[in-house]
Write a protein that holds these residues in place. Structure first.
Motif, PDB file in Angstrom:
ATOM      1  N   ALA A  22       0.813  -1.211   0.000  1.00 18.87           N
ATOM      2  CA  ALA A  22       0.000   0.000   0.000  1.00 18.87           C
ATOM      3  C   ALA A  22       0.845   1.259   0.000  1.00 18.87           C
ATOM      4  O   ALA A  22       0.449   2.286  -0.553  1.00 18.87           O
ATOM      5  CB  ALA A  22      -0.924  -0.010   1.217  1.00 18.87           C
ATOM      6  N   ILE A  23       2.035   1.202   0.614  1.00 19.14           N
ATOM      7  CA  ILE A  23       2.863   2.404   0.665  1.00 19.14           C
ATOM      8  C   ILE A  23       3.260   2.864  -0.736  1.00 19.14           C
ATOM      9  O   ILE A  23       3.372   4.066  -1.008  1.00 19.14           O
ATOM     10  CB  ILE A  23       4.110   2.174   1.548  1.00 19.14           C
ATOM     11  CG1 ILE A  23       4.799   3.509   1.837  1.00 19.14           C
ATOM     12  CG2 ILE A  23       5.071   1.162   0.925  1.00 19.14           C
ATOM     13  CD1 ILE A  23       5.869   3.431   2.912  1.00 19.14           C
ATOM     14  N   GLU A  24       3.453   1.917  -1.666  1.00 20.78           N
ATOM     15  CA  GLU A  24       3.772   2.282  -3.033  1.00 20.78           C
ATOM     16  C   GLU A  24       2.579   2.966  -3.692  1.00 20.78           C
ATOM     17  O   GLU A  24       2.737   3.934  -4.460  1.00 20.78           O
ATOM     18  CB  GLU A  24       4.195   1.042  -3.833  1.00 20.78           C
ATOM     19  CG  GLU A  24       5.398   0.308  -3.267  1.00 20.78           C
ATOM     20  CD  GLU A  24       6.632   1.220  -3.224  1.00 20.78           C
ATOM     21  OE1 GLU A  24       6.768   2.094  -4.119  1.00 20.78           O
ATOM     22  OE2 GLU A  24       7.441   1.060  -2.299  1.00 20.78           O
ATOM     23  N   LEU A  25       1.387   2.452  -3.414  1.00 18.17           N
ATOM     24  CA  LEU A  25       0.166   3.070  -3.940  1.00 18.17           C
ATOM     25  C   LEU A  25       0.044   4.503  -3.437  1.00 18.17           C
ATOM     26  O   LEU A  25      -0.257   5.424  -4.207  1.00 18.17           O
ATOM     27  CB  LEU A  25      -1.046   2.248  -3.509  1.00 18.17           C
ATOM     28  CG  LEU A  25      -2.439   2.853  -3.743  1.00 18.17           C
ATOM     29  CD1 LEU A  25      -2.715   3.015  -5.230  1.00 18.17           C
ATOM     30  CD2 LEU A  25      -3.505   1.996  -3.083  1.00 18.17           C
ATOM     31  N   LEU A  26       0.264   4.713  -2.150  1.00 20.16           N
ATOM     32  CA  LEU A  26       0.116   6.041  -1.565  1.00 20.16           C
ATOM     33  C   LEU A  26       1.205   6.990  -2.033  1.00 20.16           C
ATOM     34  O   LEU A  26       0.979   8.202  -2.142  1.00 20.16           O
ATOM     35  CB  LEU A  26       0.119   5.940  -0.043  1.00 20.16           C
ATOM     36  CG  LEU A  26      -1.103   5.216   0.540  1.00 20.16           C
ATOM     37  CD1 LEU A  26      -0.932   4.965   2.026  1.00 20.16           C
ATOM     38  CD2 LEU A  26      -2.367   6.027   0.297  1.00 20.16           C
ATOM     39  N   LYS A  27       2.402   6.480  -2.351  1.00 22.38           N
ATOM     40  CA  LYS A  27       3.467   7.328  -2.903  1.00 22.38           C
ATOM     41  C   LYS A  27       3.137   7.770  -4.325  1.00 22.38           C
ATOM     42  O   LYS A  27       3.554   8.855  -4.754  1.00 22.38           O
ATOM     43  CB  LYS A  27       4.802   6.588  -2.871  1.00 22.38           C
ATOM     44  CG  LYS A  27       5.430   6.516  -1.477  1.00 22.38           C
ATOM     45  CD  LYS A  27       6.774   5.800  -1.510  1.00 22.38           C
ATOM     46  CE  LYS A  27       7.404   5.800  -0.126  1.00 22.38           C
ATOM     47  NZ  LYS A  27       8.706   5.085  -0.103  1.00 22.38           N
ATOM     48  N   ARG A  28       2.384   6.945  -5.057  1.00 21.90           N
ATOM     49  CA  ARG A  28       1.949   7.380  -6.389  1.00 21.90           C
ATOM     50  C   ARG A  28       0.894   8.475  -6.265  1.00 21.90           C
ATOM     51  O   ARG A  28       0.844   9.397  -7.066  1.00 21.90           O
ATOM     52  CB  ARG A  28       1.382   6.204  -7.187  1.00 21.90           C
ATOM     53  CG  ARG A  28       2.429   5.287  -7.770  1.00 21.90           C
ATOM     54  CD  ARG A  28       1.913   4.505  -8.961  1.00 21.90           C
ATOM     55  NE  ARG A  28       0.681   3.787  -8.643  1.00 21.90           N
ATOM     56  CZ  ARG A  28       0.664   2.588  -8.049  1.00 21.90           C
ATOM     57  NH1 ARG A  28       1.803   2.024  -7.686  1.00 21.90           N
ATOM     58  NH2 ARG A  28      -0.478   1.985  -7.796  1.00 21.90           N
TER      59      ARG A  28
ATOM     60  N   LEU B 247      -6.965  10.161   7.022  1.00 22.60           N
ATOM     61  CA  LEU B 247      -8.073  10.132   6.082  1.00 22.60           C
ATOM     62  C   LEU B 247      -7.940  11.237   5.039  1.00 22.60           C
ATOM     63  O   LEU B 247      -8.248  11.041   3.858  1.00 22.60           O
ATOM     64  CB  LEU B 247      -9.395  10.274   6.844  1.00 22.60           C
ATOM     65  CG  LEU B 247     -10.690  10.011   6.068  1.00 22.60           C
ATOM     66  CD1 LEU B 247     -10.733   8.581   5.540  1.00 22.60           C
ATOM     67  CD2 LEU B 247     -11.909  10.282   6.954  1.00 22.60           C
ATOM     68  N   GLU B 248      -7.446  12.411   5.448  1.00 21.19           N
ATOM     69  CA  GLU B 248      -7.336  13.536   4.530  1.00 21.19           C
ATOM     70  C   GLU B 248      -6.313  13.285   3.426  1.00 21.19           C
ATOM     71  O   GLU B 248      -6.328  13.991   2.403  1.00 21.19           O
ATOM     72  CB  GLU B 248      -6.962  14.802   5.303  1.00 21.19           C
ATOM     73  CG  GLU B 248      -5.600  14.726   5.963  1.00 21.19           C
ATOM     74  CD  GLU B 248      -5.299  15.943   6.834  1.00 21.19           C
ATOM     75  OE1 GLU B 248      -6.147  16.864   6.858  1.00 21.19           O
ATOM     76  OE2 GLU B 248      -4.233  15.972   7.468  1.00 21.19           O
ATOM     77  N   GLN B 249      -5.445  12.271   3.600  1.00 20.19           N
ATOM     78  CA  GLN B 249      -4.437  11.985   2.585  1.00 20.19           C
ATOM     79  C   GLN B 249      -4.993  11.182   1.420  1.00 20.19           C
ATOM     80  O   GLN B 249      -4.323  11.041   0.402  1.00 20.19           O
ATOM     81  CB  GLN B 249      -3.254  11.245   3.230  1.00 20.19           C
ATOM     82  CG  GLN B 249      -2.463  12.122   4.206  1.00 20.19           C
ATOM     83  CD  GLN B 249      -1.355  11.355   4.902  1.00 20.19           C
ATOM     84  OE1 GLN B 249      -1.612  10.367   5.582  1.00 20.19           O
ATOM     85  NE2 GLN B 249      -0.133  11.824   4.744  1.00 20.19           N
TER      86      GLN B 249
ATOM     87  N   PRO C 142       3.780  11.761  -4.023  1.00 26.25           N
ATOM     88  CA  PRO C 142       5.193  11.346  -3.989  1.00 26.25           C
ATOM     89  C   PRO C 142       5.871  11.657  -2.667  1.00 26.25           C
ATOM     90  O   PRO C 142       6.828  10.982  -2.277  1.00 26.25           O
ATOM     91  CB  PRO C 142       5.811  12.162  -5.136  1.00 26.25           C
ATOM     92  CG  PRO C 142       4.674  12.416  -6.077  1.00 26.25           C
ATOM     93  CD  PRO C 142       3.469  12.597  -5.192  1.00 26.25           C
ATOM     94  N   GLY C 143       5.397  12.666  -1.920  1.00 26.96           N
ATOM     95  CA  GLY C 143       6.029  13.004  -0.646  1.00 26.96           C
ATOM     96  C   GLY C 143       5.382  12.312   0.537  1.00 26.96           C
ATOM     97  O   GLY C 143       5.625  12.703   1.690  1.00 26.96           O
ATOM     98  N   PHE C 144       4.597  11.268   0.259  1.00 26.47           N
ATOM     99  CA  PHE C 144       3.857  10.596   1.343  1.00 26.47           C
ATOM    100  C   PHE C 144       4.785   9.968   2.372  1.00 26.47           C
ATOM    101  O   PHE C 144       5.761   9.300   2.030  1.00 26.47           O
ATOM    102  CB  PHE C 144       2.949   9.514   0.762  1.00 26.47           C
ATOM    103  CG  PHE C 144       2.362   8.605   1.808  1.00 26.47           C
ATOM    104  CD1 PHE C 144       1.320   9.045   2.608  1.00 26.47           C
ATOM    105  CD2 PHE C 144       2.859   7.325   2.015  1.00 26.47           C
ATOM    106  CE1 PHE C 144       0.769   8.232   3.586  1.00 26.47           C
ATOM    107  CE2 PHE C 144       2.313   6.505   2.988  1.00 26.47           C
ATOM    108  CZ  PHE C 144       1.265   6.956   3.766  1.00 26.47           C
ATOM    109  N   THR C 145       4.463  10.216   3.637  1.00 30.70           N
ATOM    110  CA  THR C 145       5.153   9.580   4.754  1.00 30.70           C
ATOM    111  C   THR C 145       4.111   8.876   5.600  1.00 30.70           C
ATOM    112  O   THR C 145       3.154   9.525   6.065  1.00 30.70           O
ATOM    113  CB  THR C 145       5.889  10.612   5.620  1.00 30.70           C
ATOM    114  OG1 THR C 145       6.838  11.315   4.809  1.00 30.70           O
ATOM    115  CG2 THR C 145       6.603   9.944   6.780  1.00 30.70           C
TER     116      THR C 145
END
Length: 379
Positions: free
Chosen positions: A203-209, A234-236, A212-215
């Motif tokens: 999932a972290i790869e999905l959220l980085k797409r 949730l807001e992310q 891109p600055g997702f932590t």
């Protein structure tokens, strides 16, 4: 044999209201039509009269084993048996006292609640309908022997007890189904509803797409997060809009129109309109009720009536049904407001599974919910 109600009663008569509504804070119970139900006397909102007023209204005194029958208005025909341990009371003019002689009160009660009695009532009045005393007195009454009355009452009580058990079982099962649904959703957002697949993209790869600055957030209370899952706010994965409240007037709604109008609360659709301005059609999305935290996925064009509702648009790479599951069982902890602010709610941390697992979770939950709904509908 057939007889009339008049022939088997020592008293048939309605009560009266104390002059000037002369009620007391306590004293003798004074029963009105809203206190008479088919299964019991209801003491909610009961009024009282003094002993002095009671003595002046002796003709309206209620005794143990009397039948109280509502004879006017919307509750006409509602009837209750006065309990055997009853002490003292009076009735208003909307309630009739029926005091039978050598007739089991419960048998009389069963007759009054039967379809025969309902069809036989000769009601008068075009505004507030009523059952005149003479019409009640002349109604036909099928009178069995006293011992058979007792057997009839015993048989009715036997079957009604079974029906009550069935109804209670039905209510218990409905509660279990609701609890089961909640448990299924809880398992779903904790990675325990479907098996994980190590070949799924994390999932972290999905959220980085998506960003891109997702932590990722700390796991928080999701201490045993499944492989491939991550936690974000949730807001992310959502954007939200504060809709402009739709102004309602007397000519706004028509069932023949196509566009539903939604309001806050558990029942969203309140009417339909043909107005096109302000229609939300960039869907799918979730409607979030700011007062009760109810949320519902919608997939049709709509207008919003209430400013207490928010429109949450889920990122296209996140399964909206999965987010709806999370929102349906998640509440703010320790909140003391009468409403939930979206700025607070959007900070909630949501566990995100791989995209493929999101789809499997949604499919599995739908399958189980369909079976549970079929059971619920069959009750």
């Amino acid at each position: 044999m057939w007889t009339t109600i008049e022939e088997i009663c020592s008293k048939i008569g309605s009560g009266s209201t104390p002059r000037g509504s002369n009620y007391s804070a306590n004293g003798i119970p004074f029963f009105r039509s809203q206190n008479v139900y088919n299964d019991r006397l209801v003491y909610d909102d009961i009024k009282y009269i003094s002993e002095e007023v009671h003595q002046k209204m002796k003709g309206t005194e209620v005794l143990a084993n009397d039948l109280l029958l509502n004879i006017t208005g919307g509750s006409l025909g509602r009837c209750a048996v006065v309990p055997a341990d009853f002490n003292c009371g009076n009735v208003s003019q909307h309630v009739c006292i029926i005091r039978s002689v050598l007739v089991e009160p419960e048998y009389f009660h069963a007759l009054v609640l039967s379809s025969y009695f309902a069809k036989s009532m000769r009601i008068t009045g075009s505004g507030r309908e009523g059952l005149p005393k003479y019409n009640l007195e002349q109604m036909g009454f099928p009178l069995p022997p006293l011992t058979e009355q007792q057997r009839i009452v015993a048989e009715i009580e036997h079957w009604f007890a079974l029906i009550d058990q069935i109804e209670q079982g039905k209510a218990d099962l409905q509660t279990i189904i609701k609890q089961t649904k909640s448990k299924i959703l809880d398992l779903a957002i904790h990675g325990k509803l479907v098996p994980q697949d190590p070949n799924d993209e994390p999932a972290i790869e999905l959220l980085k797409r998506i960003n891109p600055g997702f932590t990722p957030c700390d796991n928080g209370h999701y201490t045993q997060l499944s492989d491939g899952w991550t936690v974000c706010r949730l807001e992310q994965v959502t954007n939200y809009e504060q809709p402009t409240a739709y102004i309602v007037n007397s000519t706004t709604y028509d069932d023949s129109y196509l566009t539903p109008v939604l309001t806050a609360g558990k029942s969203f659709i309140i009417g339909y309109t043909n107005e096109t301005a302000g229609i939300y059609s960039n869907l799918p999305c979730i409607i979030f009720d700011d007062f009760t935290t109810d949320s519902k996925k919608v997939d049709f064009p709509f207008k919003v009536k209430s400013s207490a509702m928010k429109i949450l648009k889920i990122h296209k790479d996140i399964e909206i049904d999965y987010v709806a599951m999370f929102m349906s069982i998640t509440r703010l902890v320790g909140d003391t407001h009468k409403r939930y602010w979206i700025s607070e709610y959007s900070k909630l941390e949501i566990p995100i599974p791989p995209k493929a697992e999101q789809k499997r979770i949604v499919y599995a939950a739908r399958e189980i919910f369909t079976q549970l709904d079929e059971i619920m509908e069959s009750l």
